[in-house]
Design a protein around this motif. Structure first.
Motif, PDB file in Angstrom:
ATOM      1  N   LYS A  93       0.806  -1.208   0.000  1.00  0.00           N
ATOM      2  CA  LYS A  93       0.000   0.000   0.000  1.00  0.00           C
ATOM      3  C   LYS A  93       0.846   1.269   0.000  1.00  0.00           C
ATOM      4  N   ILE A  94       2.155   1.102   0.192  1.00  0.00           N
ATOM      5  CA  ILE A  94       3.039   2.265   0.111  1.00  0.00           C
ATOM      6  C   ILE A  94       3.171   2.636  -1.356  1.00  0.00           C
ATOM      7  N   GLN A  95       2.685   3.781  -1.739  1.00  0.00           N
ATOM      8  CA  GLN A  95       2.614   4.171  -3.138  1.00  0.00           C
ATOM      9  C   GLN A  95       4.011   4.353  -3.721  1.00  0.00           C
ATOM     10  N   SER A  96       4.165   3.907  -4.975  1.00  0.00           N
ATOM     11  CA  SER A  96       5.448   4.062  -5.652  1.00  0.00           C
ATOM     12  C   SER A  96       5.808   5.536  -5.801  1.00  0.00           C
ATOM     13  N   THR A  97       4.793   6.395  -5.926  1.00  0.00           N
ATOM     14  CA  THR A  97       5.074   7.823  -6.047  1.00  0.00           C
ATOM     15  C   THR A  97       5.726   8.343  -4.770  1.00  0.00           C
ATOM     16  N   LEU A  98       5.342   7.814  -3.622  1.00  0.00           N
ATOM     17  CA  LEU A  98       5.967   8.222  -2.372  1.00  0.00           C
ATOM     18  C   LEU A  98       7.421   7.790  -2.343  1.00  0.00           C
ATOM     19  N   VAL A  99       7.698   6.576  -2.804  1.00  0.00           N
ATOM     20  CA  VAL A  99       9.071   6.088  -2.859  1.00  0.00           C
ATOM     21  C   VAL A  99       9.905   6.981  -3.776  1.00  0.00           C
ATOM     22  N   GLU A 100       9.333   7.376  -4.908  1.00  0.00           N
ATOM     23  CA  GLU A 100      10.052   8.252  -5.828  1.00  0.00           C
ATOM     24  C   GLU A 100      10.342   9.599  -5.195  1.00  0.00           C
ATOM     25  N   ARG A 140      14.215  -1.078   5.437  1.00  0.00           N
ATOM     26  CA  ARG A 140      13.410   0.134   5.596  1.00  0.00           C
ATOM     27  C   ARG A 140      14.007   1.283   4.802  1.00  0.00           C
ATOM     28  N   ILE A 141      13.151   2.018   4.127  1.00  0.00           N
ATOM     29  CA  ILE A 141      13.628   3.133   3.312  1.00  0.00           C
ATOM     30  C   ILE A 141      13.990   4.312   4.208  1.00  0.00           C
ATOM     31  N   CYS A 142      15.099   4.968   3.895  1.00  0.00           N
ATOM     32  CA  CYS A 142      15.582   6.106   4.681  1.00  0.00           C
ATOM     33  C   CYS A 142      14.852   7.376   4.242  1.00  0.00           C
ATOM     34  N   VAL A 143      14.231   8.043   5.193  1.00  0.00           N
ATOM     35  CA  VAL A 143      13.443   9.244   4.897  1.00  0.00           C
ATOM     36  C   VAL A 143      14.218  10.468   5.365  1.00  0.00           C
ATOM     37  N   PRO A 144      14.576  11.377   4.450  1.00  0.00           N
ATOM     38  CA  PRO A 144      15.304  12.583   4.849  1.00  0.00           C
ATOM     39  C   PRO A 144      14.387  13.593   5.537  1.00  0.00           C
ATOM     40  N   GLU A 145      14.983  14.536   6.214  1.00  0.00           N
ATOM     41  CA  GLU A 145      14.212  15.578   6.881  1.00  0.00           C
ATOM     42  C   GLU A 145      13.598  16.509   5.843  1.00  0.00           C
ATOM     43  N   ASP A 147       9.645  17.972   3.880  1.00  0.00           N
ATOM     44  CA  ASP A 147       8.203  17.874   3.661  1.00  0.00           C
ATOM     45  C   ASP A 147       7.720  16.436   3.581  1.00  0.00           C
ATOM     46  N   VAL A 148       8.504  15.556   2.963  1.00  0.00           N
ATOM     47  CA  VAL A 148       8.076  14.160   2.819  1.00  0.00           C
ATOM     48  C   VAL A 148       7.947  13.491   4.187  1.00  0.00           C
TER      49      VAL A 148
END
Length: 221
Positions: A93-100, A140-145, A147-148
Motif C-alpha cells: 500500500k506504500i505508493q510508488s510515487t511516495l518512494v520516488e 526500511r527506506i531512509c526518509v530525509p528531513e 516535507d516528505v
C-alpha cells in the motif's frame, strides 16, 4: 450488493452485521462484501469456515469461489497485513510515487548521501542501496528531513485509518517501513503538537457534573 437502493453500501453492511451478529468480533470480521474468518488452530478454523459458509447458504448469500482465499497464515485486509504476529501496514500500500519522492529528497540530504557512499564502499553494512535506487536501512527506506517526512508523520497520525494513535503505537507502525535518525523522538514531538490529542486529555476537559450513563450501541457500524 443491492443496486437501486438508497445508501446501498450501508444497507448491505447492515445486512452482513445481522447475518453474522452472533459471531462478530469472535472469529468473524466483515466489511461490506469482505469476510475475514480467523482462528487459533486449523481444527478450529475448519469449524469456523463451515459455520460461515452454512450461514451464507441459509440466508441465500453466495461467495464467488475465485475470489475466496482459504487456509492463509497472513492476509491483507482493509489496507493492513493481518497475521498471527498482529496487524501491520501492508507494504504494497506504500505508493510508488511516495518512494520516488523519498528518493528525490535523499539526493538533497548530505547525511544520507554520505551513508550511501559508505554503503557502496562496503563500510556501512547496515545501509544498502536498493534495486530501485533508494537508500535503505536494512529493509526500511531512509526518509530525509523535510516535507516528505512531515507528510508521513501526518498520514500515520491523522488519516481516517490511523485515528490518532499514541506515540508508541505510531512509532511501531512507522518503523516497519521507514527509518530516519531520531525517529522515536520526532514521532513523540509530532504527537505532542496534535491539537485533537491535547484536547481529549482529562486535564484539559471541563467538569460537566455528575457522570451520566451512555446508551450501549447496538451495532458497531
Amino acid at each position: 450488493m443491492l443496486f437501486g437502493v438508497t445508501n446501498a453500501p450501508a444497507t448491505f453492511m447492515n445486512l452482513m452485521n445481522l447475518v453474522f451478529y452472533d459471531v462478530l468480533d469472535k472469529f468473524v470480521e466483515d466489511f461490506i462484501d469482505d469476510i475475514l474468518v480467523y482462528s487459533k488452530s486449523e481444527a478450529e478454523h475448519a469449524e469456523h469456515l463451515r459455520y460461515v459458509l452454512q450461514t451464507l447458504r441459509e440466508h441465500r448469500l453466495f461467495a464467488k469461489y475465485s475470489k475466496c482465499l482459504f487456509w492463509l497464515d497472513r492476509i491483507a485486509f482493509l489496507g493492513h497485513m493481518v497475521s498471527g504476529d498482529g496487524i501491520s501496514m501492508d507494504p504494497e500500500k506504500i505508493q510508488s510515487t511516495l518512494v520516488e519522492r523519498i528518493k528525490a529528497a535523499q539526493a538533497g540530504d548530505s547525511f544520507l548521501q554520505k551513508c550511501r557512499e559508505l554503503a557502496v564502499a562496503g563500510l556501512r553494512s547496515e545501509f544498502v542501496v536498493h534495486e530501485d535506487g533508494s537508500l535503505r536501512f536494512g529493509s526500511r527506506i531512509c526518509v530525509p528531513e523535510g516535507d516528505v517526512r512531515e507528510e508521513i508523520l501526518r498520514e500515520a497520525h491523522s488519516s481516517p485509518y490511523s485515528i490518532h494513535p499514541r506515540g508508541t503505537k505510531m512509532y511501531k507502525d512507522l518503523k516497519l517501513n521507514f527509518w530516519w535518525r531520531g525517529m522515536k523522538r520526532s514521532v513523540a514531538r509530532s504527537v505532542a503538537k496534535c491539537l485533537v490529542c491535547q484536547q481529549v486529555k482529562a486535564e484539559h476537559q471541563c467538569i460537566a457534573g455528575l457522570l451520566q450513563p451512555l446508551l450501549i450501541p447496538e451495532w458497531k457500524w
